[in-house]
Design an enzyme around this catalytic site. Structure first.
Site, PDB file in Angstrom:
ATOM      1  N   GLY A  85       0.862  -1.173   0.000  1.00 27.82           N
ATOM      2  CA  GLY A  85       0.000   0.000   0.000  1.00 27.82           C
ATOM      3  C   GLY A  85       0.896   1.219   0.000  1.00 27.82           C
ATOM      4  O   GLY A  85       1.933   1.231  -0.665  1.00 27.82           O
ATOM      5  N   SER A 117       5.871  -5.302  -1.266  1.00 31.61           N
ATOM      6  CA  SER A 117       5.848  -3.888  -1.643  1.00 31.61           C
ATOM      7  C   SER A 117       6.192  -3.003  -0.442  1.00 31.61           C
ATOM      8  O   SER A 117       7.336  -2.994   0.002  1.00 31.61           O
ATOM      9  CB  SER A 117       4.483  -3.548  -2.242  1.00 31.61           C
ATOM     10  OG  SER A 117       4.469  -2.255  -2.791  1.00 31.61           O
ATOM     11  N   ALA A 118       5.231  -2.266   0.115  1.00 30.60           N
ATOM     12  CA  ALA A 118       5.511  -1.405   1.263  1.00 30.60           C
ATOM     13  C   ALA A 118       6.045  -2.213   2.445  1.00 30.60           C
ATOM     14  O   ALA A 118       6.894  -1.743   3.203  1.00 30.60           O
ATOM     15  CB  ALA A 118       4.253  -0.641   1.671  1.00 30.60           C
ATOM     16  N   HIS A 154       8.665  -3.347  -7.260  1.00 27.07           N
ATOM     17  CA  HIS A 154       7.991  -3.017  -8.523  1.00 27.07           C
ATOM     18  C   HIS A 154       8.954  -2.376  -9.518  1.00 27.07           C
ATOM     19  O   HIS A 154       8.549  -1.530 -10.327  1.00 27.07           O
ATOM     20  CB  HIS A 154       6.812  -2.064  -8.304  1.00 27.07           C
ATOM     21  CG  HIS A 154       5.840  -2.483  -7.257  1.00 27.07           C
ATOM     22  ND1 HIS A 154       4.935  -3.502  -7.433  1.00 27.07           N
ATOM     23  CD2 HIS A 154       5.620  -2.000  -5.996  1.00 27.07           C
ATOM     24  CE1 HIS A 154       4.199  -3.636  -6.344  1.00 27.07           C
ATOM     25  NE2 HIS A 154       4.600  -2.744  -5.458  1.00 27.07           N
ATOM     26  N   GLU A 189       8.578  -7.258 -10.865  1.00 28.45           N
ATOM     27  CA  GLU A 189       7.331  -7.912 -10.487  1.00 28.45           C
ATOM     28  C   GLU A 189       7.504  -9.429 -10.518  1.00 28.45           C
ATOM     29  O   GLU A 189       8.054  -9.985 -11.465  1.00 28.45           O
ATOM     30  CB  GLU A 189       6.210  -7.505 -11.437  1.00 28.45           C
ATOM     31  CG  GLU A 189       5.912  -6.018 -11.435  1.00 28.45           C
ATOM     32  CD  GLU A 189       5.287  -5.554 -10.137  1.00 28.45           C
ATOM     33  OE1 GLU A 189       4.073  -5.376 -10.083  1.00 28.45           O
ATOM     34  OE2 GLU A 189       6.062  -5.341  -9.161  1.00 28.45           O
TER      35      GLU A 189
END
Length: 241
Positions: A85, A117-118, A154, A189
């Site tokens: 997020g 991700s985060a 990413h 990815e």
């Protein structure tokens, strides 16, 4: 120390965590995982979606926001997963809840930490290589510091002959390296790192490594990146940023 650091949770055209289902099962086993949903605003819906995906890997999930004392629960957890997020919102929530030290305590005594991700950004020394917009202001950029180098989740390669006039990820990382002598691993990815103490192995997809005064280096699936352990040499006082 056992870490599972993923670039992303969803590959194009596949279900959430479908590309890493076996890895999740192998990593967490029978442990109940405390899920940290603070990178998104709707904690309940986010937790429900992740719990459904993890169940497909045979892993049980409970949202840490549902317990009376999140810091105590995290400190005692056997498994932790921090979802993706907005990294700035996530870090501020961890800081405000006293969860940074709680997670460090858990990992230090053997809890398994996973992130996408985060959540992967949080494992780095600082937040400085996130792709996110600073929608809130955290109390400094220092994060968990579970690894000694930075990750750019990413990661996207420059597009030849693109008419886009903004900086590419590679250019942004080059700017970071002008100010910080710390390696940055661009995880494409579908890629993730499996960290076990000083062992670091790249899985799922390829990655590009950026270091100051060194041309970018390509690394393939199953590459041993253990040489990055202890690689952080200088930050400009990240805890005070």
């Amino acid at each position: 120390m056992e870490l599972l650091l993923m670039s992303n949770s969803t590959n194009h055209g596949s279900r959430r965590f479908g590309h890493a289902r076996e890895e999740l099962r192998d990593f967490y086993g029978d442990a109940e995982v405390l899920f940290v949903p603070y990178a998104l605003a709707d904690h309940d819906s986010y937790t429900a979606a992740v719990a459904e995906s993890f169940a497909e890997a045979g892993v049980r999930v409970r949202g840490v926001h549902t317990v009376s004392d999140p810091a105590a629960a995290l400190a005692e957890a056997a498994g932790i997963f921090v979802g993706g997020g907005n990294s700035f919102r996530l870090l501020r929530a961890l800081q405000r809840g006293g969860l940074i030290e709680a997670i460090r305590t858990a990992v230090g005594r053997g809890a398994r930490y996973g992130g996408a991700s985060a959540g992967t950004n949080m494992a780095c020394p600082t937040l400085r290589t996130t792709n996110d917009m600073p929608i809130v202001e955290p109390m400094g950029f220092a994060t968990l510091g579970l690894i000694d180098f930075q990750i750019n989740p990413h990661y996207q390669d420059p597009i030849p002959d693109s008419s886009h006039m903004g900086e590419s990820r590679q250019q942004r990382i080059a700017e970071f390296l002008e100010e910080n002598d710390v390696p940055v691993l661009g995880l494409r990815e579908g890629a993730w790192l499996r960290v076990s103490d000083d062992s670091i192995v790249l899985r799922g997809h390829t990655a590009r490594l950026f270091r100051r005064d060194v041309p970018p280096e390509e690394w393939g699936v199953d590459a041993d990146l253990s040489f990055l352990t202890g690689s952080a040499r200088r930050f400009d006082n990240p805890a005070a940023s």
